[in-house]
Write a protein that holds these residues in place. Structure first.
Motif, PDB file in Angstrom:
ATOM      1  N   CYS A  20       1.211  -1.013   0.229  1.00 58.11           N
ATOM      2  CA  CYS A  20       0.054  -0.340  -0.225  1.00 58.11           C
ATOM      3  C   CYS A  20       0.987   0.518   0.154  1.00 58.11           C
ATOM      4  O   CYS A  20       1.792   0.894   0.544  1.00 58.11           O
ATOM      5  N   GLU A  21       0.210   2.025  -0.621  1.00 59.75           N
ATOM      6  CA  GLU A  21       0.960   3.419  -0.485  1.00 59.75           C
ATOM      7  C   GLU A  21       1.299   4.232   1.326  1.00 59.75           C
ATOM      8  O   GLU A  21       1.977   4.744   1.203  1.00 59.75           O
ATOM      9  N   GLY A  22      -0.092   4.155   1.653  1.00 58.53           N
ATOM     10  CA  GLY A  22      -0.267   4.801   3.283  1.00 58.53           C
ATOM     11  C   GLY A  22      -0.955   3.876   3.892  1.00 58.53           C
ATOM     12  O   GLY A  22      -1.889   2.957   3.871  1.00 58.53           O
ATOM     13  N   GLU A  23      -1.705   4.608   5.245  1.00 58.35           N
ATOM     14  CA  GLU A  23      -2.475   4.596   6.076  1.00 58.35           C
ATOM     15  C   GLU A  23      -3.719   4.138   5.471  1.00 58.35           C
ATOM     16  O   GLU A  23      -4.715   3.239   6.417  1.00 58.35           O
ATOM     17  N   THR A  24      -3.751   5.112   5.124  1.00 55.29           N
ATOM     18  CA  THR A  24      -5.409   5.445   4.350  1.00 55.29           C
ATOM     19  C   THR A  24      -5.831   3.317   3.761  1.00 55.29           C
ATOM     20  O   THR A  24      -7.083   3.133   3.209  1.00 55.29           O
ATOM     21  N   GLU A  27      -5.762   0.498   6.032  1.00 55.44           N
ATOM     22  CA  GLU A  27      -6.751   0.306   6.887  1.00 55.44           C
ATOM     23  C   GLU A  27      -7.916  -0.381   6.367  1.00 55.44           C
ATOM     24  O   GLU A  27      -8.737  -0.754   6.115  1.00 55.44           O
ATOM     25  N   TYR A  28      -8.349   0.505   4.791  1.00 55.66           N
ATOM     26  CA  TYR A  28      -9.535  -0.237   4.269  1.00 55.66           C
ATOM     27  C   TYR A  28      -8.547  -2.128   3.767  1.00 55.66           C
ATOM     28  O   TYR A  28      -9.871  -2.537   3.467  1.00 55.66           O
ATOM     29  N   VAL A  29      -7.782  -2.165   3.410  1.00 47.62           N
ATOM     30  CA  VAL A  29      -7.348  -3.766   3.158  1.00 47.62           C
ATOM     31  C   VAL A  29      -7.629  -4.444   4.423  1.00 47.62           C
ATOM     32  O   VAL A  29      -8.495  -5.261   4.303  1.00 47.62           O
ATOM     33  N   ASN A  30      -7.244  -3.648   5.477  1.00 47.09           N
ATOM     34  CA  ASN A  30      -7.797  -4.680   6.848  1.00 47.09           C
ATOM     35  C   ASN A  30      -9.552  -4.364   6.954  1.00 47.09           C
ATOM     36  O   ASN A  30      -9.869  -5.874   8.012  1.00 47.09           O
ATOM     37  N   LEU A  31     -10.103  -3.966   7.174  1.00 48.60           N
ATOM     38  CA  LEU A  31     -11.041  -3.254   6.729  1.00 48.60           C
ATOM     39  C   LEU A  31     -12.157  -5.015   6.339  1.00 48.60           C
ATOM     40  O   LEU A  31     -12.504  -5.811   6.337  1.00 48.60           O
ATOM     41  N   LEU A  32     -11.479  -4.703   4.977  1.00 47.75           N
ATOM     42  CA  LEU A  32     -11.945  -6.487   3.748  1.00 47.75           C
ATOM     43  C   LEU A  32     -11.421  -7.783   4.128  1.00 47.75           C
ATOM     44  O   LEU A  32     -12.286  -8.353   4.505  1.00 47.75           O
ATOM     45  N   THR A  44      -0.377  -7.075   4.693  1.00 54.06           N
ATOM     46  CA  THR A  44      -0.419  -5.362   4.302  1.00 54.06           C
ATOM     47  C   THR A  44       1.255  -4.839   4.472  1.00 54.06           C
ATOM     48  O   THR A  44       1.668  -5.087   5.922  1.00 54.06           O
ATOM     49  N   LYS A  45       1.623  -4.877   3.603  1.00 51.76           N
ATOM     50  CA  LYS A  45       2.722  -3.494   3.611  1.00 51.76           C
ATOM     51  C   LYS A  45       2.592  -1.460   3.541  1.00 51.76           C
ATOM     52  O   LYS A  45       2.681  -1.996   2.373  1.00 51.76           O
ATOM     53  N   VAL A  46       3.262  -1.079   4.387  1.00 51.85           N
ATOM     54  CA  VAL A  46       3.107   0.025   3.714  1.00 51.85           C
ATOM     55  C   VAL A  46       4.622   0.656   3.224  1.00 51.85           C
ATOM     56  O   VAL A  46       5.010   0.442   3.971  1.00 51.85           O
ATOM     57  N   SER A  47       3.878   0.604   1.963  1.00 56.22           N
ATOM     58  CA  SER A  47       5.583   1.136   1.198  1.00 56.22           C
ATOM     59  C   SER A  47       5.622   3.151   1.096  1.00 56.22           C
ATOM     60  O   SER A  47       7.134   3.145   0.332  1.00 56.22           O
ATOM     61  N   GLY A  48       5.023   3.188   0.678  1.00 53.94           N
ATOM     62  CA  GLY A  48       4.892   4.951   0.605  1.00 53.94           C
ATOM     63  C   GLY A  48       5.493   4.910  -1.531  1.00 53.94           C
ATOM     64  O   GLY A  48       4.655   3.956  -2.402  1.00 53.94           O
ATOM     65  N   ASN A  49       6.210   5.868  -1.187  1.00 45.93           N
ATOM     66  CA  ASN A  49       6.374   5.960  -3.139  1.00 45.93           C
ATOM     67  C   ASN A  49       7.853   5.272  -3.216  1.00 45.93           C
ATOM     68  O   ASN A  49       8.341   5.411  -4.141  1.00 45.93           O
ATOM     69  N   ALA A  50       7.891   3.998  -2.061  1.00 45.42           N
ATOM     70  CA  ALA A  50       9.430   3.674  -2.243  1.00 45.42           C
ATOM     71  C   ALA A  50       9.407   2.201  -2.493  1.00 45.42           C
ATOM     72  O   ALA A  50      10.582   1.733  -2.642  1.00 45.42           O
ATOM     73  N   VAL A  51       8.778   2.091  -3.120  1.00 45.65           N
ATOM     74  CA  VAL A  51       8.128   0.919  -3.940  1.00 45.65           C
ATOM     75  C   VAL A  51       9.361   0.789  -5.003  1.00 45.65           C
ATOM     76  O   VAL A  51       9.294   1.547  -5.994  1.00 45.65           O
ATOM     77  N   LYS A 140      -7.931   6.569   9.341  1.00 45.11           N
ATOM     78  CA  LYS A 140      -8.711   6.274   9.715  1.00 45.11           C
ATOM     79  C   LYS A 140     -10.641   5.947   9.623  1.00 45.11           C
ATOM     80  O   LYS A 140     -11.108   7.447   8.706  1.00 45.11           O
ATOM     81  N   LEU A 141     -11.184   4.596   9.456  1.00 47.09           N
ATOM     82  CA  LEU A 141     -12.665   4.707   9.437  1.00 47.09           C
ATOM     83  C   LEU A 141     -13.276   4.564  10.917  1.00 47.09           C
ATOM     84  O   LEU A 141     -13.116   3.928  10.959  1.00 47.09           O
ATOM     85  N   THR A 142     -14.472   5.074  10.944  1.00 43.63           N
ATOM     86  CA  THR A 142     -15.031   5.168  12.200  1.00 43.63           C
ATOM     87  C   THR A 142     -15.909   3.842  12.142  1.00 43.63           C
ATOM     88  O   THR A 142     -15.833   3.287  10.388  1.00 43.63           O
TER      89      THR A 142
END
Length: 185
Positions: A20-24, A27-32, A44-51, A140-142
């Protein structure tokens, strides 16, 4: 004399590696992941633009996987950075882009949106698209937002499939969801 028991050979465990690019996006992948509760491993791994290919290989190594294992790789990113799109297209796996950002995907749960839009504008559009998004914060997702995304997932898929991917606006997040649903069967 006791009978000797033999272990049954198990099929190799299937793994979805989601970069993933970021936390947003995470968060969605974890919801699914919580919603589908599949007998597969979703990491999931957050890598930002360093992929990069080296980074993906490092993630596979950390998971104890090789290219021969039953592993699907997904790259879930916003398409608002041009150089990232070019990097992702050349990497092995499924590229999932929301253009300009994942907030467009969220908004497609409420309405069919087809106007060219910038990343900062899509946030304002999202927050005014439905009352559940009024207090939206990136990353974050409520509970209400999570419920809304799951309840209106089919509408978002229909809206996204009408778009021309990867043009602005568009999202092919439905490809990741369809991969999850295929595992469910």
């Amino acid at each position: 004399m006791r009978e000797r028991r033999y272990k049954k050979t198990r099929k190799p465990h299937k793994v979805f590696l989601v970069v993933c690019e970021g936390e947003t996006e995470e968060e969605y992948v974890n919801l699914l992941k919580r919603h589908y509760r599949l007998p597969i491993t979703i990491k999931t791994k957050v890598s930002g633009n360093a992929v990069s290919l080296r980074l993906v290989n490092q993630y596979l190594k950390e998971l104890g996987l090789t290219r021969n294992d039953d592993c699907q790789i997904f790259f879930i990113y916003d398409a608002d950075v041009d150089c990232i799109v070019e990097k992702l297209i050349n990497l092995p796996g499924t590229t999932v882009l929301s253009n300009p950002s994942i907030e467009l995907w969220y908004m497609l749960h409420s309405k069919d949106y087809r106007r060219y839009v910038q990343s900062d504008t899509i946030l304002k559009e999202l927050m005014s698209s439905h009352p559940v998004w009024k207090a939206y914060m990136k990353g974050k997702l409520t509970m209400d937002q999570q419920w809304y995304l799951l309840a209106n997932k089919d509408e978002a898929i229909l809206n996204a499939e009408k778009m021309v991917w990867p043009a602005n606006p568009s999202s092919n997040m439905y490809e990741f969801i369809k991969a999850l649903e295929a595992e469910k069967r």
